[in-house]
Design a protein around this motif. Structure first.
Motif, PDB file in Angstrom:
ATOM      1  N   ASN A 118      -9.722   9.088  23.053  1.00  0.00           N
ATOM      2  CA  ASN A 118      -8.650   8.126  23.325  1.00  0.00           C
ATOM      3  C   ASN A 118      -8.766   6.817  22.548  1.00  0.00           C
ATOM      4  OD1 ASN A 118      -7.320   9.850  25.151  1.00  0.00           O
ATOM      5  ND2 ASN A 118      -8.661   9.184  26.803  1.00  0.00           N
ATOM      6  N   THR A 119      -9.266   6.878  21.308  1.00  0.00           N
ATOM      7  CA  THR A 119      -9.358   5.662  20.496  1.00  0.00           C
ATOM      8  C   THR A 119      -8.367   5.666  19.348  1.00  0.00           C
ATOM      9  OG1 THR A 119     -11.161   6.666  19.239  1.00  0.00           O
ATOM     10  CG2 THR A 119     -11.770   5.196  21.045  1.00  0.00           C
ATOM     11  N   GLY A 120      -8.075   6.817  18.772  1.00  0.00           N
ATOM     12  CA  GLY A 120      -7.118   6.873  17.678  1.00  0.00           C
ATOM     13  C   GLY A 120      -7.459   7.943  16.672  1.00  0.00           C
ATOM     14  N   ILE A 121      -6.768   7.863  15.546  1.00  0.00           N
ATOM     15  CA  ILE A 121      -6.953   8.847  14.479  1.00  0.00           C
ATOM     16  C   ILE A 121      -6.639   8.180  13.144  1.00  0.00           C
ATOM     17  CG2 ILE A 121      -4.589   9.720  14.688  1.00  0.00           C
ATOM     18  CD1 ILE A 121      -5.707  12.517  14.020  1.00  0.00           C
ATOM     19  N   ALA A 122      -7.344   8.609  12.113  1.00  0.00           N
ATOM     20  CA  ALA A 122      -7.072   8.168  10.741  1.00  0.00           C
ATOM     21  C   ALA A 122      -6.968   9.409   9.877  1.00  0.00           C
ATOM     22  CB  ALA A 122      -8.179   7.248  10.237  1.00  0.00           C
ATOM     23  N   LEU A 123      -5.976   9.424   8.992  1.00  0.00           N
ATOM     24  CA  LEU A 123      -5.773  10.574   8.118  1.00  0.00           C
ATOM     25  C   LEU A 123      -5.157  10.116   6.804  1.00  0.00           C
ATOM     26  CD1 LEU A 123      -2.430  11.908   8.443  1.00  0.00           C
ATOM     27  CD2 LEU A 123      -3.284  11.242  10.684  1.00  0.00           C
ATOM     28  N   THR A 124      -5.218  10.982   5.821  1.00  0.00           N
ATOM     29  CA  THR A 124      -4.592  10.682   4.530  1.00  0.00           C
ATOM     30  C   THR A 124      -3.650  11.814   4.151  1.00  0.00           C
ATOM     31  OG1 THR A 124      -6.380  11.696   3.255  1.00  0.00           O
ATOM     32  CG2 THR A 124      -6.559   9.323   3.683  1.00  0.00           C
ATOM     33  N   ILE A 125      -2.636  11.445   3.384  1.00  0.00           N
ATOM     34  CA  ILE A 125      -1.674  12.409   2.852  1.00  0.00           C
ATOM     35  C   ILE A 125      -1.562  12.145   1.360  1.00  0.00           C
ATOM     36  CG2 ILE A 125       0.722  13.190   2.888  1.00  0.00           C
ATOM     37  CD1 ILE A 125       0.873  12.162   5.781  1.00  0.00           C
ATOM     38  N   PRO A 126      -1.768  13.156   0.502  1.00  0.00           N
ATOM     39  CA  PRO A 126      -1.638  12.943  -0.940  1.00  0.00           C
ATOM     40  C   PRO A 126      -0.201  12.575  -1.315  1.00  0.00           C
ATOM     41  CG  PRO A 126      -2.487  15.150  -0.463  1.00  0.00           C
ATOM     42  CD  PRO A 126      -2.124  14.527   0.837  1.00  0.00           C
ATOM     43  N   ILE A 127      -0.085  11.657  -2.241  1.00  0.00           N
ATOM     44  CA  ILE A 127       1.223  11.290  -2.778  1.00  0.00           C
ATOM     45  C   ILE A 127       1.305  11.902  -4.164  1.00  0.00           C
ATOM     46  CG2 ILE A 127       2.708   9.405  -3.528  1.00  0.00           C
ATOM     47  CD1 ILE A 127       1.505   7.734  -1.296  1.00  0.00           C
ATOM     48  N   LYS A 128       2.205  12.849  -4.333  1.00  0.00           N
ATOM     49  CA  LYS A 128       2.273  13.594  -5.582  1.00  0.00           C
ATOM     50  C   LYS A 128       3.214  12.979  -6.600  1.00  0.00           C
ATOM     51  CE  LYS A 128       0.693  17.837  -3.614  1.00  0.00           C
ATOM     52  NZ  LYS A 128       0.815  19.236  -3.479  1.00  0.00           N
ATOM     53  N   SER A 129       4.044  12.053  -6.180  1.00  0.00           N
ATOM     54  CA  SER A 129       4.882  11.355  -7.141  1.00  0.00           C
ATOM     55  C   SER A 129       5.160   9.964  -6.601  1.00  0.00           C
ATOM     56  CB  SER A 129       6.195  12.103  -7.386  1.00  0.00           C
ATOM     57  OG  SER A 129       6.962  12.139  -6.210  1.00  0.00           O
ATOM     58  N   ALA A 130       5.202   9.024  -7.488  1.00  0.00           N
ATOM     59  CA  ALA A 130       5.468   7.633  -7.102  1.00  0.00           C
ATOM     60  C   ALA A 130       5.987   6.907  -8.330  1.00  0.00           C
ATOM     61  CB  ALA A 130       4.193   6.970  -6.588  1.00  0.00           C
ATOM     62  N   MET A 131       6.503   5.739  -8.131  1.00  0.00           N
ATOM     63  CA  MET A 131       6.945   4.940  -9.268  1.00  0.00           C
ATOM     64  C   MET A 131       5.698   4.505 -10.032  1.00  0.00           C
ATOM     65  SD  MET A 131      10.003   2.674  -7.577  1.00  0.00           S
ATOM     66  CE  MET A 131       8.826   1.734  -6.642  1.00  0.00           C
ATOM     67  N   TYR A 132       5.566   4.951 -11.261  1.00  0.00           N
ATOM     68  CA  TYR A 132       4.334   4.697 -11.987  1.00  0.00           C
ATOM     69  C   TYR A 132       4.124   3.217 -12.300  1.00  0.00           C
ATOM     70  CZ  TYR A 132       3.239   9.561 -12.172  1.00  0.00           C
ATOM     71  OH  TYR A 132       2.912  10.831 -11.813  1.00  0.00           O
ATOM     72  N   SER A 133       5.192   2.434 -12.396  1.00  0.00           N
ATOM     73  CA  SER A 133       4.994   0.998 -12.607  1.00  0.00           C
ATOM     74  C   SER A 133       4.320   0.366 -11.398  1.00  0.00           C
ATOM     75  CB  SER A 133       6.320   0.306 -12.914  1.00  0.00           C
ATOM     76  OG  SER A 133       7.214   0.448 -11.826  1.00  0.00           O
ATOM     77  N   LEU A 134       4.684   0.795 -10.192  1.00  0.00           N
ATOM     78  CA  LEU A 134       4.035   0.296  -8.987  1.00  0.00           C
ATOM     79  C   LEU A 134       2.568   0.702  -8.987  1.00  0.00           C
ATOM     80  CD1 LEU A 134       4.015  -0.991  -6.146  1.00  0.00           C
ATOM     81  CD2 LEU A 134       4.762   1.225  -5.281  1.00  0.00           C
ATOM     82  N   VAL A 135       2.302   1.938  -9.343  1.00  0.00           N
ATOM     83  CA  VAL A 135       0.940   2.440  -9.376  1.00  0.00           C
ATOM     84  C   VAL A 135       0.108   1.623 -10.363  1.00  0.00           C
ATOM     85  CG1 VAL A 135      -0.487   4.430  -9.991  1.00  0.00           C
ATOM     86  CG2 VAL A 135       1.593   4.760  -8.650  1.00  0.00           C
ATOM     87  N   GLU A 136       0.652   1.335 -11.533  1.00  0.00           N
ATOM     88  CA  GLU A 136      -0.060   0.550 -12.529  1.00  0.00           C
ATOM     89  C   GLU A 136      -0.333  -0.867 -12.033  1.00  0.00           C
ATOM     90  OE1 GLU A 136       2.420   0.907 -15.954  1.00  0.00           O
ATOM     91  OE2 GLU A 136       1.421   2.736 -16.634  1.00  0.00           O
ATOM     92  N   LYS A 137       0.663  -1.485 -11.394  1.00  0.00           N
ATOM     93  CA  LYS A 137       0.488  -2.847 -10.890  1.00  0.00           C
ATOM     94  C   LYS A 137      -0.577  -2.919  -9.816  1.00  0.00           C
ATOM     95  CE  LYS A 137       5.091  -4.451 -11.983  1.00  0.00           C
ATOM     96  NZ  LYS A 137       6.384  -4.879 -11.491  1.00  0.00           N
ATOM     97  N   MET A 138      -0.776  -1.847  -9.087  1.00  0.00           N
ATOM     98  CA  MET A 138      -1.784  -1.812  -8.053  1.00  0.00           C
ATOM     99  C   MET A 138      -3.173  -1.585  -8.637  1.00  0.00           C
ATOM    100  SD  MET A 138       0.208   0.374  -5.138  1.00  0.00           S
ATOM    101  CE  MET A 138      -1.278   0.481  -4.152  1.00  0.00           C
ATOM    102  N   GLY A 139      -3.270  -1.316  -9.909  1.00  0.00           N
ATOM    103  CA  GLY A 139      -4.562  -1.142 -10.551  1.00  0.00           C
ATOM    104  C   GLY A 139      -5.117   0.273 -10.526  1.00  0.00           C
ATOM    105  N   PHE A 140      -4.287   1.233 -10.169  1.00  0.00           N
ATOM    106  CA  PHE A 140      -4.745   2.614 -10.174  1.00  0.00           C
ATOM    107  C   PHE A 140      -4.674   3.156 -11.591  1.00  0.00           C
ATOM    108  CE2 PHE A 140      -3.094   2.097  -5.831  1.00  0.00           C
ATOM    109  CZ  PHE A 140      -4.214   2.485  -5.120  1.00  0.00           C
ATOM    110  N   GLU A 141      -5.675   3.970 -11.952  1.00  0.00           N
ATOM    111  CA  GLU A 141      -5.699   4.572 -13.283  1.00  0.00           C
ATOM    112  C   GLU A 141      -5.194   6.003 -13.197  1.00  0.00           C
ATOM    113  OE1 GLU A 141      -9.624   4.237 -14.800  1.00  0.00           O
ATOM    114  OE2 GLU A 141      -9.673   2.059 -14.595  1.00  0.00           O
ATOM    115  N   TYR A 142      -4.582   6.442 -14.286  1.00  0.00           N
ATOM    116  CA  TYR A 142      -4.095   7.824 -14.343  1.00  0.00           C
ATOM    117  C   TYR A 142      -5.205   8.753 -14.718  1.00  0.00           C
ATOM    118  CZ  TYR A 142       0.463   5.628 -14.385  1.00  0.00           C
ATOM    119  OH  TYR A 142       1.548   4.881 -14.070  1.00  0.00           O
TER     120      TYR A 142
END
Length: 112
Positions: free
Chosen positions: A88-112
């Motif tokens: 009864n405390t909670g849950i954490a999970l992840t979901i892969p994102i297979k497509s996104a605006m690549y300019s946003l991804v670049e601005k966030m500092g993620f590398e391809y």
């Protein structure tokens, strides 16, 4: 880069009300600077709630974008610091994102 290969994941943390601020501090300390906090109410039947370790009261839901390569480490830290292994405390999970605006991804500092 193969556009079908996810490089980021959506992190979802569902926790009991009043724990959201603590979760956001943990994410900030991990340099995860984009979070969206929403409020919700548990609607699952008691069997499902027990299975996922949730109660049926008010919830705080946090959405964040994280690097795929860091996801397991982040989940481990969140589970440990928020004690999500306890009932009864909670849950954490992840979901892969297979497509996104690549300019946003670049601005966030993620590398391809």
């Amino acid at each position: 880069m193969n556009k079908k290969t996810p490089i980021i994941e959506l992190l979802i943390v569902i926790i009991n009300k009043s724990k959201g601020e603590k979760a956001i501090k943990i994410l900030n300390n991990l340099n995860i600077n984009i979070q969206m906090l929403c409020f919700g109410k548990g609607t699952a039947d008691s069997t499902m709630a027990d299975y996922f370790g949730l109660d049926l009261g008010e919830k705080e839901v946090i959405f964040s974008l994280i690097k795929l390569k860091d996801s397991q480490k982040i989940l481990n830290i969140i589970n440990d610091k928020l004690q999500l292994d306890n009932k009864n405390t909670g849950i954490a999970l992840t979901i892969p994102i297979k497509s996104a605006m690549y300019s946003l991804v670049e601005k966030m500092g993620f590398e391809y």
